[in-house]
Design a protein around this motif. Structure first.
Motif, mmCIF file in Angstrom:
data_model
loop_
_atom_site.group_PDB
_atom_site.id
_atom_site.type_symbol
_atom_site.label_atom_id
_atom_site.label_comp_id
_atom_site.label_asym_id
_atom_site.label_seq_id
_atom_site.Cartn_x
_atom_site.Cartn_y
_atom_site.Cartn_z
ATOM 1 N N ASP A 1 -1.418 5.581 5.428
ATOM 2 C CA ASP A 1 -1.576 4.704 4.272
ATOM 3 C C ASP A 1 -2.433 5.421 3.252
ATOM 4 O O ASP A 1 -3.373 6.134 3.600
ATOM 5 C CB ASP A 1 -2.261 3.398 4.667
ATOM 6 C CG ASP A 1 -1.377 2.519 5.531
ATOM 7 O OD1 ASP A 1 -0.150 2.694 5.506
ATOM 8 O OD2 ASP A 1 -1.925 1.654 6.228
ATOM 9 N N ASP B 1 5.286 2.457 -1.444
ATOM 10 C CA ASP B 1 5.081 1.551 -0.317
ATOM 11 C C ASP B 1 5.927 2.002 0.861
ATOM 12 O O ASP B 1 6.683 2.968 0.761
ATOM 13 C CB ASP B 1 5.396 0.098 -0.711
ATOM 14 C CG ASP B 1 6.789 -0.065 -1.305
ATOM 15 O OD1 ASP B 1 7.722 0.690 -0.943
ATOM 16 O OD2 ASP B 1 6.947 -0.968 -2.146
ATOM 17 N N ARG B 2 5.781 1.313 1.967
ATOM 18 C CA ARG B 2 6.495 1.671 3.202
ATOM 19 C C ARG B 2 8.006 1.579 3.004
ATOM 20 O O ARG B 2 8.747 2.413 3.504
ATOM 21 C CB ARG B 2 6.025 0.768 4.348
ATOM 22 C CG ARG B 2 6.769 0.961 5.654
ATOM 23 C CD ARG B 2 6.662 2.344 6.239
ATOM 24 N NE ARG B 2 5.319 2.644 6.690
ATOM 25 C CZ ARG B 2 5.001 3.776 7.328
ATOM 26 N NH1 ARG B 2 5.915 4.689 7.596
ATOM 27 N NH2 ARG B 2 3.764 4.000 7.687
ATOM 28 N N ILE C 1 2.173 5.071 0.706
ATOM 29 C CA ILE C 1 2.284 5.889 1.919
ATOM 30 C C ILE C 1 2.234 7.354 1.500
ATOM 31 O O ILE C 1 2.896 7.762 0.546
ATOM 32 C CB ILE C 1 3.609 5.608 2.657
ATOM 33 C CG1 ILE C 1 3.719 4.135 3.034
ATOM 34 C CG2 ILE C 1 3.767 6.512 3.866
ATOM 35 C CD1 ILE C 1 2.686 3.659 4.019
ATOM 36 N N MET D 1 0.850 -1.184 0.000
ATOM 37 C CA MET D 1 0.000 0.000 0.000
ATOM 38 C C MET D 1 0.896 1.247 0.000
ATOM 39 O O MET D 1 1.912 1.298 0.682
ATOM 40 C CB MET D 1 -0.905 -0.003 1.225
ATOM 41 C CG MET D 1 -1.790 1.236 1.288
ATOM 42 S SD MET D 1 -3.017 1.203 2.592
ATOM 43 C CE MET D 1 -4.053 -0.114 2.030
#
Length: 105
Positions: free
Chosen positions: A90, A59-60, A3, A1
């Protein structure tokens, strides 16, 4: 997901604002070139001591890599004492086209 980080960079003085102005263009250039950077914009607000910040990473892992790079960069060292007011969350809509909004300060 994906960020997303949104918020403001809050300078306490004209001297701090000058530091941002001197280093911002290179910081934006380097960040936009990072793997996983979907969008990155730092724009001057109506207040000459405040910049609006909007970041989106794939993404993270990409976001964390960005944070690690910034911590040891010229920008990171020069602006370490400048207050930040950021929210990181998110971003379920993270599959957005890359945005290279012009940075201004």
């Amino acid at each position: 997901m994906a960020i997303m980080l949104t918020g403001r960079l809050l300078c306490a003085s004209a001297d701090e604002a000058d530091i941002v102005t001197r280093h911002l263009a290179r910081h934006v250039e380097l960040t936009r070139a990072e793997p996983g950077c979907l969008s990155f914009a730092v724009t001057a607000s109506d207040d000459p001591l405040v910049w609006d910040v909007s970041e989106r990473f794939a993404d993270r892992a990409a976001f964390d890599a960005h944070q690690a790079r910034v911590a040891t960069s010229v920008w990171g060292r020069a602006t370490a004492g400048i207050r930040r007011d950021y929210v990181v969350r998110d971003d379920p809509d993270g599959v957005t086209p890359r945005s290279d909004d012009a940075a201004s300060a």
